[in-house]
Design a protein around this motif. Structure first.
Motif, mmCIF file in Angstrom:
data_model
loop_
_atom_site.group_PDB
_atom_site.id
_atom_site.type_symbol
_atom_site.label_atom_id
_atom_site.label_comp_id
_atom_site.label_asym_id
_atom_site.label_seq_id
_atom_site.Cartn_x
_atom_site.Cartn_y
_atom_site.Cartn_z
ATOM 1 N N HIS A 175 0.818 -1.215 0.000
ATOM 2 C CA HIS A 175 0.000 0.000 0.000
ATOM 3 C C HIS A 175 0.856 1.271 0.000
ATOM 4 C CE1 HIS A 175 -3.843 -1.976 0.158
ATOM 5 N NE2 HIS A 175 -3.474 -2.693 1.224
ATOM 6 N N LYS A 176 2.015 1.173 -0.677
ATOM 7 C CA LYS A 176 2.862 2.355 -0.835
ATOM 8 C C LYS A 176 2.511 3.048 -2.151
ATOM 9 C CE LYS A 176 6.795 0.411 1.712
ATOM 10 N NZ LYS A 176 8.228 0.025 1.624
ATOM 11 N N PHE A 177 3.051 4.240 -2.360
ATOM 12 C CA PHE A 177 2.790 5.059 -3.533
ATOM 13 C C PHE A 177 3.145 4.283 -4.803
ATOM 14 C CE2 PHE A 177 3.652 8.215 -6.762
ATOM 15 C CZ PHE A 177 2.646 9.154 -6.577
ATOM 16 N N GLN A 178 2.196 4.182 -5.719
ATOM 17 C CA GLN A 178 2.380 3.411 -6.948
ATOM 18 C C GLN A 178 2.481 4.351 -8.145
ATOM 19 O OE1 GLN A 178 -0.947 0.940 -8.274
ATOM 20 N NE2 GLN A 178 0.471 -0.742 -8.713
ATOM 21 N N ARG A 179 3.441 4.063 -9.025
ATOM 22 C CA ARG A 179 3.651 4.870 -10.212
ATOM 23 C C ARG A 179 3.175 4.117 -11.459
ATOM 24 N NH1 ARG A 179 8.742 5.270 -7.455
ATOM 25 N NH2 ARG A 179 9.422 7.400 -6.983
ATOM 26 N N THR A 180 3.042 4.884 -12.546
ATOM 27 C CA THR A 180 2.898 4.246 -13.858
ATOM 28 C C THR A 180 4.300 3.904 -14.336
ATOM 29 O OG1 THR A 180 3.074 6.315 -15.099
ATOM 30 C CG2 THR A 180 0.860 5.660 -14.367
ATOM 31 N N LEU A 181 4.393 3.101 -15.403
ATOM 32 C CA LEU A 181 5.712 2.738 -15.932
ATOM 33 C C LEU A 181 6.456 3.972 -16.405
ATOM 34 C CD1 LEU A 181 7.775 0.614 -16.824
ATOM 35 C CD2 LEU A 181 6.493 0.365 -18.974
ATOM 36 N N GLU A 183 6.138 7.065 -15.338
ATOM 37 C CA GLU A 183 6.574 7.842 -14.160
ATOM 38 C C GLU A 183 7.798 7.206 -13.504
ATOM 39 O OE1 GLU A 183 2.249 9.677 -12.703
ATOM 40 O OE2 GLU A 183 2.945 7.720 -11.967
ATOM 41 N N MET A 184 7.783 5.868 -13.424
ATOM 42 C CA MET A 184 8.913 5.170 -12.809
ATOM 43 C C MET A 184 10.195 5.419 -13.597
ATOM 44 S SD MET A 184 9.906 3.160 -10.308
ATOM 45 C CE MET A 184 8.549 2.158 -9.676
ATOM 46 N N ILE A 207 5.158 -0.336 -10.010
ATOM 47 C CA ILE A 207 4.478 0.236 -11.169
ATOM 48 C C ILE A 207 3.119 -0.438 -11.357
ATOM 49 C CG2 ILE A 207 6.614 0.844 -12.335
ATOM 50 C CD1 ILE A 207 6.227 -1.670 -14.065
ATOM 51 N N GLY A 208 2.345 0.167 -12.250
ATOM 52 C CA GLY A 208 1.035 -0.419 -12.572
ATOM 53 C C GLY A 208 -0.145 0.433 -12.159
ATOM 54 N N PHE A 209 0.092 1.696 -11.762
ATOM 55 C CA PHE A 209 -1.037 2.539 -11.332
ATOM 56 C C PHE A 209 -2.012 2.764 -12.481
ATOM 57 C CE2 PHE A 209 -2.927 6.838 -10.981
ATOM 58 C CZ PHE A 209 -3.764 6.581 -9.908
ATOM 59 N N ASN A 210 -3.298 2.553 -12.205
ATOM 60 C CA ASN A 210 -4.361 2.735 -13.197
ATOM 61 C C ASN A 210 -5.532 3.448 -12.517
ATOM 62 O OD1 ASN A 210 -6.341 2.615 -15.130
ATOM 63 N ND2 ASN A 210 -6.296 0.404 -15.397
ATOM 64 N N PRO A 211 -5.740 4.722 -12.817
ATOM 65 C CA PRO A 211 -6.802 5.479 -12.143
ATOM 66 C C PRO A 211 -8.203 4.983 -12.447
ATOM 67 C CG PRO A 211 -5.936 6.728 -13.999
ATOM 68 C CD PRO A 211 -5.045 5.531 -13.823
ATOM 69 N N LEU A 212 -8.340 4.092 -13.457
ATOM 70 C CA LEU A 212 -9.660 3.589 -13.819
ATOM 71 C C LEU A 212 -10.113 2.442 -12.923
ATOM 72 C CD1 LEU A 212 -9.364 3.592 -17.723
ATOM 73 C CD2 LEU A 212 -10.236 5.393 -16.224
ATOM 74 N N LEU A 213 -9.174 1.896 -12.133
ATOM 75 C CA LEU A 213 -9.544 0.807 -11.227
ATOM 76 C C LEU A 213 -10.374 1.339 -10.064
ATOM 77 C CD1 LEU A 213 -6.173 -1.188 -11.052
ATOM 78 C CD2 LEU A 213 -8.201 -1.699 -12.433
ATOM 79 N N LEU A 214 -11.264 0.501 -9.549
ATOM 80 C CA LEU A 214 -12.082 0.903 -8.404
ATOM 81 C C LEU A 214 -11.232 0.973 -7.149
ATOM 82 C CD1 LEU A 214 -15.282 -1.277 -9.049
ATOM 83 C CD2 LEU A 214 -14.968 1.165 -9.497
#
Length: 326
Positions: A175-181, A183-184, A207-214
């Motif tokens: 549950h730490k800060f997640q980036r997109t690829l 951004e990483m 990596i793997g942040f996706n704002p579309l996920l619930l």
């Protein structure tokens, strides 16, 4: 390979037109007795000569409708300043200002404007001018009412939506800060450009942040509430109601501001039109005594009065249903 366009096997539009066709005399009779179209125009529209129409009209006793008096004839019966008043009144429907622009005294313009609107000849001239204006612009009372209804019943979410997705920590490792690829890679390059040890670079939640996920209900950062973001819709793909609601956009320091027409004002206009307000139900020109009816009776009665415009009936029925639900 050459083809012969004159071959009997080829059925051209011209040959098709040579086939006999029935004449719709009922439609011709209707046009002859109700419209101002000439017999030549009617004949041209129905594929028959004007002479044939005239012959049948005489034999069956058809009568042409009375010619309506043109606007110019109505105005000609008025005094010059009254004529000017009618012309100016059609600009903004303001009797006082129309009287002033027509040359009447500013001190008595309000009274004069009121008096002119009580004259039968002036009212007839205005009515005729308004009818001619509606024919030229194709804007009628029904057109205006439908536009108001579109604003009142439009869904603002077609223009702007607030979507809630996961926060940066919902699905990050630990549950730490997640980036997109992207951004990483960008953050890693900046780290290396500063001459820092690559092994000390903190990948945090990966990596793997996706704002579309619930949102993740187990997330300690947002508590499962997620993160809201504003989404502006493409105005090239709006429904007619959304187009009516849309009033433009403005670029501000905070971003793009979407402007909308007031749904409340539009609903109020419609409510008055269908007689939902008590004061409107008691007007002298209300022969239906709507205040004594139930909502269901009122809807049925209004529908029967508006049968000539099914689209408008459907819209008003939807408005009544919306009000009942609220």
């Amino acid at each position: 390979m050459d083809t012969n366009s004159n071959s009997s096997d080829n059925h051209s539009p011209d040959s098709a037109n040579l086939l006999p066709r029935s004449i719709d005399w009922a439609a011709i009779h209707l046009a002859y007795t109700t419209s101002s179209s000439s017999t030549r125009d009617i004949g041209r529209a129905h594929g028959v000569t004007h002479a044939a129409i005239g012959k049948r009209a005489r034999r069956e006793g058809w009568e042409r409708p009375e010619k309506e008096e043109p606007v110019s004839a109505k105005l000609a019966k008025l005094e010059p300043r009254q004529q000017r008043f009618v012309e100016e009144y059609m600009v903004d429907m303001n009797a006082t200002q129309a009287a002033i622009r027509a040359g009447y005294s500013t001190e008595t313009a309000e009274q004069i404007g009121y008096q002119l609107l009580q004259k039968t000849s002036v009212v007839e001239a205005i009515s005729k001018a308004r009818q001619a204006q509606q024919e030229r612009t194709a804007i009628t009372a029904d057109t205006v009412l439908m536009e108001i209804a579109n604003v009142a019943l439009a869904d603002a979410r077609e223009l702007v939506e607030v979507k809630t997705g996961c926060c940066r920590c919902c699905y990050g490792e630990g549950h730490k800060f997640q980036r997109t690829l992207l951004e990483m890679n960008s953050d890693r390059e900046r780290w290396l450009d500063k001459g820092k040890d690559p092994s000390e670079f903190d990948e945090q939640g990966g990596i793997g942040f996706n704002p579309l996920l619930l949102p993740n209900s187990d997330c300690p950062n947002c508590g499962g509430d997620g993160q809201a973001r504003t989404v502006l819709k493409d105005t090239r793909h709006l429904s007619p109601r959304a187009v009516a609601l849309y009033a433009g956009a403005k670029q501000t320091k905070e971003g793009i501001e979407i402007k909308m027409h007031s749904k409340l004002d539009a609903l109020e206009k419609l409510a008055k039109h269908v007689g939902l307000y008590e004061k409107d139900n008691t007007q002298k020109n209300d022969p239906l005594a709507l205040r004594n009816m139930t909502d269901a009776e009122r809807a049925v009665r209004m529908s029967s009065l508006l049968q000539a415009n099914p689209a408008l009936v459907a819209t008003l029925a939807q408005l009544m249903a919306t009000g009942a639900q609220q």
